[in-house]
Write an enzyme that holds these catalytic residues in place. Structure first.
Site, PDB file in Angstrom:
ATOM      1  CG  ASP A 182      -0.242  -0.287   2.515  1.00 23.52           C
ATOM      2  OD1 ASP A 182       0.787   0.370   2.794  1.00 23.52           O
ATOM      3  OD2 ASP A 182      -0.696  -1.167   3.260  1.00 23.52           O
ATOM      4  CG  ASP A 204       0.617   5.319   4.094  1.00 23.68           C
ATOM      5  OD1 ASP A 204      -0.473   4.888   3.679  1.00 23.68           O
ATOM      6  OD2 ASP A 204       1.227   4.827   5.059  1.00 23.68           O
ATOM      7  CG  ASP A 209       7.960   4.453  12.829  1.00 24.76           C
ATOM      8  OD1 ASP A 209       8.534   4.881  11.809  1.00 24.76           O
ATOM      9  OD2 ASP A 209       7.097   3.554  12.788  1.00 24.76           O
TER      10      ASP A 209
END
Length: 264
Positions: A120, A122, A196
Site C-alpha cells: 500500500d 501513503d 518512528d
C-alpha cells in the site's frame, strides 16, 4: 548570649552561633535531627553528579533535527518508477498541480528502495484534509484523533495525511506519554521528526523522482540498520505499538536494530 534568652541581641547571638556551627535543624515530633550543613552540601553535589551520569547512561542518542533535507537523486536511490502505483502517483500529481507539496512516504519508500512492490501507499502533504478532498475526485476525511483522507481509485485506497507539527498545544498525551490526539499541522521537517524509524522517514516525489531525507534513512537502509528517531524510550511511550513494529520490521527485512532502539 544563649539561645534561650529573650531580646533582639539574644536572637542575633543565636543566629551567629548557628552559622558558626554550620548546623541545619529539622524538628520531628519531640526530637530533632541535626545535619552538618557542609555535609549536606557535599551530599547534594554528589547526588546531582550521579543523577546526571545515570541520565546520560540511559538516555537515547540525541537527534539533531534537520530543517533542510538531503536530496537523493534517482541515480543514487535507483527506485524503479514502474513499482509506484498509478493511484499514488496521481494523488501526488493532483495536489502538486494545485500548488501543494505531496510525497509518497513511509514503508512504501523503504520497500521501493529495496526493490519490493509495496502493498500500500501513503502520501504526506502540506494541504489540509479539506484541501486534499477538494483536489481529488473521490476522497473521504476519516478519523477524529488523527484526521486523514482516504483517496479512492477503484479498489485501491491511498491514505493521505497532512504534515504534523512537532510540538504544539493541540498534541494531547496521557499520563504515560501516549499521544491520544494530534490534529495540529506543521512543516515537512517536523513531520519527519514525528515518524518512528529513520528508514520510514523518507519522502519520495514521483514527479521529480527524488527522495528527501531528514534523518539519514537512506544510509540506514543501505546498512540494513533499524534506528529510532529521537529518544527510543520516549518514542515507545508515545506509541507502544512501535515496539512490536520494530520487531516485525527487523525480522521481516533482516535489519539489525541499533543498540539504543533495541535496549529501550
Amino acid at each position: 548570649m544563649r539561645c534561650g534568652q529573650s531580646g533582639r541581641n539574644a536572637q542575633d547571638d543565636c543566629g551567629r552561633t548557628r552559622l558558626e556551627k554550620h548546623r541545619y535543624v529539622r524538628q520531628r515530633g519531640t526530637g530533632a535531627s541535626r545535619i552538618e550543613c557542609g555535609q549536606l552540601g557535599v551530599f547534594r553535589e554528589v547526588f546531582e553528579r550521579v543523577k546526571k551520569a545515570v541520565t546520560r547512561l540511559f538516555k537515547g542518542p540525541e537527534t539533531q533535527l534537520k530543517k533542510v533535507p538531503t536530496v537523493i537523486s534517482k541515480s543514487r536511490h535507483g527506485i524503479d518508477p514502474r513499482l509506484v502505483s498509478f493511484a499514488a502517483r496521481r494523488t501526488c500529481e493532483l495536489l502538486q498541480q494545485r500548488g501543494y507539496k505531496a510525497y509518497i512516504v513511509g514503508g512504501a519508500v523503504r520497500d521501493l528502495m529495496l526493490g519490493v512492490q509495496p502493498k500500500d501507499f501513503d502520501v504526506a502533504t502540506n494541504a489540509t484534509p479539506e484541501q486534499v478532498k477538494r483536489c481529488q475526485r473521490r476522497a473521504y476525511i476519516i478519523g477524529r484523533r488523527f484526521r486523514l483522507v482516504h483517496v479512492v481509485f477503484g479498489q485501491e485506497i491511498i491514505e493521505c495525511s497532512t504534515f504534523r507539527a512537532l510540538d504544539a498545544d493541540g498534541v494531547r498525551k496521557d499520563a504515560d506519554g501516549r499521544v491520544i490526539s494530534d490534529n495540529v499541522f506543521g512543516e515537512m521537517w517536523e513531520d519527519a521528526a514525528r515518524r518512528d524509524f529513520t528508514i520510514n522517514a523518507l519522502y519520495y516525489d514521483p514527479t521529480s523522482e527524488e527522495i528527501y531525507d531528514y534523518h539519514n534513512g537512506f544510509e540506514d537502509i543501505s546498512a540494513r540498520c533499524l534506528r529510532m528517531i529521537g529518544d527510543p524510550m520516549e518514542r515507545y511511550r508515545e506509541d507502544p505499538v512501535r515496539m512490536m513494529r520494530a520487531v516485525r520490521i527487523s525480522a521481516k527485512l533482516g535489519f539489525k536494530m541499533e543498540r539504543a532502539t533495541e535496549k529501550a
